[in-house]
Design a protein around this motif. Structure first.
Motif, PDB file in Angstrom:
ATOM      1  N   THR A  69       0.833  -1.210   0.000  1.00 36.19           N
ATOM      2  CA  THR A  69       0.000   0.000   0.000  1.00 36.19           C
ATOM      3  C   THR A  69       0.861   1.250   0.000  1.00 36.19           C
ATOM      4  O   THR A  69       0.602   2.199  -0.752  1.00 36.19           O
ATOM      5  CB  THR A  69      -0.946   0.000   1.228  1.00 36.19           C
ATOM      6  OG1 THR A  69      -1.823  -1.125   1.124  1.00 36.19           O
ATOM      7  CG2 THR A  69      -1.760   1.276   1.311  1.00 36.19           C
ATOM      8  N   ASN A  70       1.894   1.268   0.815  1.00 34.93           N
ATOM      9  CA  ASN A  70       2.786   2.425   0.866  1.00 34.93           C
ATOM     10  C   ASN A  70       3.450   2.667  -0.487  1.00 34.93           C
ATOM     11  O   ASN A  70       3.470   3.802  -0.988  1.00 34.93           O
ATOM     12  CB  ASN A  70       3.842   2.233   1.952  1.00 34.93           C
ATOM     13  CG  ASN A  70       4.768   3.415   2.044  1.00 34.93           C
ATOM     14  OD1 ASN A  70       4.351   4.542   2.296  1.00 34.93           O
ATOM     15  ND2 ASN A  70       6.050   3.168   1.817  1.00 34.93           N
ATOM     16  N   VAL A  71       3.973   1.622  -1.096  1.00 31.97           N
ATOM     17  CA  VAL A  71       4.644   1.761  -2.394  1.00 31.97           C
ATOM     18  C   VAL A  71       3.670   2.282  -3.447  1.00 31.97           C
ATOM     19  O   VAL A  71       4.005   3.171  -4.232  1.00 31.97           O
ATOM     20  CB  VAL A  71       5.291   0.426  -2.826  1.00 31.97           C
ATOM     21  CG1 VAL A  71       5.707   0.446  -4.285  1.00 31.97           C
ATOM     22  CG2 VAL A  71       6.488   0.115  -1.928  1.00 31.97           C
ATOM     23  N   ARG A  72       2.469   1.769  -3.459  1.00 36.26           N
ATOM     24  CA  ARG A  72       1.481   2.230  -4.432  1.00 36.26           C
ATOM     25  C   ARG A  72       1.109   3.696  -4.207  1.00 36.26           C
ATOM     26  O   ARG A  72       0.918   4.443  -5.164  1.00 36.26           O
ATOM     27  CB  ARG A  72       0.242   1.339  -4.395  1.00 36.26           C
ATOM     28  CG  ARG A  72       0.505  -0.046  -4.978  1.00 36.26           C
ATOM     29  CD  ARG A  72      -0.674  -0.977  -4.742  1.00 36.26           C
ATOM     30  NE  ARG A  72      -0.377  -2.334  -5.111  1.00 36.26           N
ATOM     31  CZ  ARG A  72      -0.800  -2.923  -6.233  1.00 36.26           C
ATOM     32  NH1 ARG A  72      -1.531  -2.257  -7.101  1.00 36.26           N
ATOM     33  NH2 ARG A  72      -0.487  -4.168  -6.483  1.00 36.26           N
ATOM     34  N   ARG A  73       1.027   4.130  -2.949  1.00 33.25           N
ATOM     35  CA  ARG A  73       0.745   5.537  -2.663  1.00 33.25           C
ATOM     36  C   ARG A  73       1.877   6.430  -3.159  1.00 33.25           C
ATOM     37  O   ARG A  73       1.636   7.457  -3.794  1.00 33.25           O
ATOM     38  CB  ARG A  73       0.551   5.750  -1.156  1.00 33.25           C
ATOM     39  CG  ARG A  73      -0.756   5.229  -0.636  1.00 33.25           C
ATOM     40  CD  ARG A  73      -0.856   5.404   0.872  1.00 33.25           C
ATOM     41  NE  ARG A  73      -2.097   4.836   1.388  1.00 33.25           N
ATOM     42  CZ  ARG A  73      -2.397   4.782   2.672  1.00 33.25           C
ATOM     43  NH1 ARG A  73      -1.569   5.270   3.588  1.00 33.25           N
ATOM     44  NH2 ARG A  73      -3.536   4.248   3.058  1.00 33.25           N
ATOM     45  N   VAL A  74       3.097   6.040  -2.878  1.00 34.70           N
ATOM     46  CA  VAL A  74       4.242   6.823  -3.343  1.00 34.70           C
ATOM     47  C   VAL A  74       4.261   6.851  -4.867  1.00 34.70           C
ATOM     48  O   VAL A  74       4.505   7.890  -5.488  1.00 34.70           O
ATOM     49  CB  VAL A  74       5.570   6.266  -2.781  1.00 34.70           C
ATOM     50  CG1 VAL A  74       6.764   7.029  -3.350  1.00 34.70           C
ATOM     51  CG2 VAL A  74       5.586   6.314  -1.262  1.00 34.70           C
ATOM     52  N   ARG A 100       6.358  -2.947  -7.308  1.00 39.09           N
ATOM     53  CA  ARG A 100       7.096  -2.121  -8.282  1.00 39.09           C
ATOM     54  C   ARG A 100       6.453  -2.219  -9.662  1.00 39.09           C
ATOM     55  O   ARG A 100       6.368  -1.223 -10.388  1.00 39.09           O
ATOM     56  CB  ARG A 100       8.565  -2.534  -8.318  1.00 39.09           C
ATOM     57  CG  ARG A 100       9.292  -2.284  -6.993  1.00 39.09           C
ATOM     58  CD  ARG A 100      10.798  -2.476  -7.097  1.00 39.09           C
ATOM     59  NE  ARG A 100      11.203  -3.764  -7.612  1.00 39.09           N
ATOM     60  CZ  ARG A 100      11.549  -4.816  -6.864  1.00 39.09           C
ATOM     61  NH1 ARG A 100      11.530  -4.738  -5.541  1.00 39.09           N
ATOM     62  NH2 ARG A 100      11.938  -5.948  -7.434  1.00 39.09           N
ATOM     63  N   ALA A 101       5.961  -3.401 -10.026  1.00 41.61           N
ATOM     64  CA  ALA A 101       5.274  -3.567 -11.314  1.00 41.61           C
ATOM     65  C   ALA A 101       3.997  -2.734 -11.352  1.00 41.61           C
ATOM     66  O   ALA A 101       3.667  -2.128 -12.381  1.00 41.61           O
ATOM     67  CB  ALA A 101       4.975  -5.036 -11.567  1.00 41.61           C
ATOM     68  N   ALA A 102       3.273  -2.674 -10.246  1.00 39.70           N
ATOM     69  CA  ALA A 102       2.042  -1.867 -10.188  1.00 39.70           C
ATOM     70  C   ALA A 102       2.359  -0.389 -10.406  1.00 39.70           C
ATOM     71  O   ALA A 102       1.607   0.323 -11.086  1.00 39.70           O
ATOM     72  CB  ALA A 102       1.335  -2.079  -8.856  1.00 39.70           C
ATOM     73  N   VAL A 103       3.469   0.072  -9.852  1.00 43.00           N
ATOM     74  CA  VAL A 103       3.872   1.471 -10.043  1.00 43.00           C
ATOM     75  C   VAL A 103       4.207   1.722 -11.514  1.00 43.00           C
ATOM     76  O   VAL A 103       3.796   2.725 -12.095  1.00 43.00           O
ATOM     77  CB  VAL A 103       5.061   1.830  -9.123  1.00 43.00           C
ATOM     78  CG1 VAL A 103       5.658   3.182  -9.492  1.00 43.00           C
ATOM     79  CG2 VAL A 103       4.622   1.826  -7.662  1.00 43.00           C
ATOM     80  N   ARG A 104       4.938   0.816 -12.124  1.00 44.48           N
ATOM     81  CA  ARG A 104       5.264   0.972 -13.556  1.00 44.48           C
ATOM     82  C   ARG A 104       3.989   0.977 -14.401  1.00 44.48           C
ATOM     83  O   ARG A 104       3.854   1.777 -15.329  1.00 44.48           O
ATOM     84  CB  ARG A 104       6.210  -0.138 -14.013  1.00 44.48           C
ATOM     85  CG  ARG A 104       7.655   0.101 -13.631  1.00 44.48           C
ATOM     86  CD  ARG A 104       8.608  -0.858 -14.336  1.00 44.48           C
ATOM     87  NE  ARG A 104       8.246  -2.260 -14.174  1.00 44.48           N
ATOM     88  CZ  ARG A 104       8.580  -3.020 -13.129  1.00 44.48           C
ATOM     89  NH1 ARG A 104       9.276  -2.515 -12.145  1.00 44.48           N
ATOM     90  NH2 ARG A 104       8.223  -4.287 -13.083  1.00 44.48           N
ATOM     91  N   ASP A 105       3.059   0.086 -14.080  1.00 45.35           N
ATOM     92  CA  ASP A 105       1.796   0.025 -14.827  1.00 45.35           C
ATOM     93  C   ASP A 105       1.010   1.333 -14.681  1.00 45.35           C
ATOM     94  O   ASP A 105       0.429   1.816 -15.653  1.00 45.35           O
ATOM     95  CB  ASP A 105       0.938  -1.148 -14.349  1.00 45.35           C
ATOM     96  CG  ASP A 105       1.524  -2.499 -14.725  1.00 45.35           C
ATOM     97  OD1 ASP A 105       2.448  -2.552 -15.574  1.00 45.35           O
ATOM     98  OD2 ASP A 105       1.067  -3.514 -14.151  1.00 45.35           O
ATOM     99  N   LEU A 106       0.982   1.896 -13.489  1.00 42.28           N
ATOM    100  CA  LEU A 106       0.301   3.163 -13.262  1.00 42.28           C
ATOM    101  C   LEU A 106       0.926   4.265 -14.113  1.00 42.28           C
ATOM    102  O   LEU A 106       0.218   5.053 -14.743  1.00 42.28           O
ATOM    103  CB  LEU A 106       0.367   3.547 -11.776  1.00 42.28           C
ATOM    104  CG  LEU A 106      -0.173   4.933 -11.426  1.00 42.28           C
ATOM    105  CD1 LEU A 106      -1.666   5.029 -11.704  1.00 42.28           C
ATOM    106  CD2 LEU A 106       0.121   5.252  -9.969  1.00 42.28           C
ATOM    107  N   HIS A 107       2.247   4.308 -14.147  1.00 48.13           N
ATOM    108  CA  HIS A 107       2.931   5.311 -14.969  1.00 48.13           C
ATOM    109  C   HIS A 107       2.617   5.099 -16.454  1.00 48.13           C
ATOM    110  O   HIS A 107       2.358   6.058 -17.170  1.00 48.13           O
ATOM    111  CB  HIS A 107       4.439   5.265 -14.726  1.00 48.13           C
ATOM    112  CG  HIS A 107       4.869   5.988 -13.494  1.00 48.13           C
ATOM    113  ND1 HIS A 107       4.601   5.528 -12.227  1.00 48.13           N
ATOM    114  CD2 HIS A 107       5.554   7.149 -13.348  1.00 48.13           C
ATOM    115  CE1 HIS A 107       5.096   6.373 -11.352  1.00 48.13           C
ATOM    116  NE2 HIS A 107       5.677   7.370 -11.994  1.00 48.13           N
ATOM    117  N   ALA A 108       2.642   3.855 -16.895  1.00 48.75           N
ATOM    118  CA  ALA A 108       2.340   3.564 -18.302  1.00 48.75           C
ATOM    119  C   ALA A 108       0.928   4.019 -18.650  1.00 48.75           C
ATOM    120  O   ALA A 108       0.693   4.594 -19.724  1.00 48.75           O
ATOM    121  CB  ALA A 108       2.514   2.070 -18.575  1.00 48.75           C
TER     122      ALA A 108
END
Length: 187
Positions: A69-74, A100-108
């Motif tokens: 959850t923290n990583v996704r918020r950041v 980390r993959a979820a963060v990349r997907d959000l950016h994409a």
């Protein structure tokens, strides 16, 4: 800076996520790169893991779910800034590949790049550095769940850049990071 047509340049924003063990050198490299980019006139923001956790995720613990959850918020905040042309440097452990993959997907999904940099520092070196005293507390039995010691760290399999801090000075590592940004069209 101006575009060839004479109009103002539009900065390409993006995120550089620096992942690694505690005391690997993530924040040192992020702050050093930020200074260099600012001196070059770029819009840059460091989202330090400890500072952002205190502000956005103070209610969370260190379970796998809470860390995710923290990583996704950041990652969400980083993407918001990147969409607006900011180069966002994120020195956050982010121990799980799925986060980390979820963060990349959000950016994409937002149309902005997200580069993964593995600050690959041996556990023994991190423990010797022990910037925050975490390894000493864990060894004394006062801390449980230390990433890389008694809690997992899933090192990136194929990061955009892997920096072995034992083999490079801070300045050399910052040059490698700067070269990555140039190669990927950021800043």
């Amino acid at each position: 800076m101006t575009e060839p047509n004479g109009g103002p340049a539009v900065w390409q924003g993006g995120t550089v996520w620096l992942t690694g063990l505690p005391s690997a050198g993530k924040t040192t490299l992020a702050r050093g790169l930020a200074e260099r980019l600012k001196a070059e006139g770029h819009r840059v923001q460091v989202l330090d893991g400890d500072e952002v956790r205190a502000a956005l995720s103070a209610e969370l613990g260190f379970s796998k779910e809470d860390r995710d959850t923290n990583v996704r918020r950041v990652g969400y905040v980083a993407a918001l800034l990147a969409v607006h042309g900011v180069t966002v440097l994120v020195p956050v452990i982010a121990p799980y590949a799925v986060s980390r993959a979820a963060v990349r997907d959000l950016h994409a999904a937002q149309g902005v790049p997200c580069l993964e940099v593995h600050v690959a520092t041996a556990l023994e070196t991190c423990a010797d550095r022990d910037v925050k005293g975490l390894y000493a507390r864990q060894a004394a039995g006062d801390l449980r769940g230390l990433t890389g010691v008694d809690d997992p760290y899933e090192a990136p399999v194929d990061p955009d850049l892997r920096i072995h801090t034992e083999d490079h000075t801070v300045e050399e590592s910052i040059r490698h990071l700067r070269a990555l940004l140039t190669a990927r069209g950021l800043s």
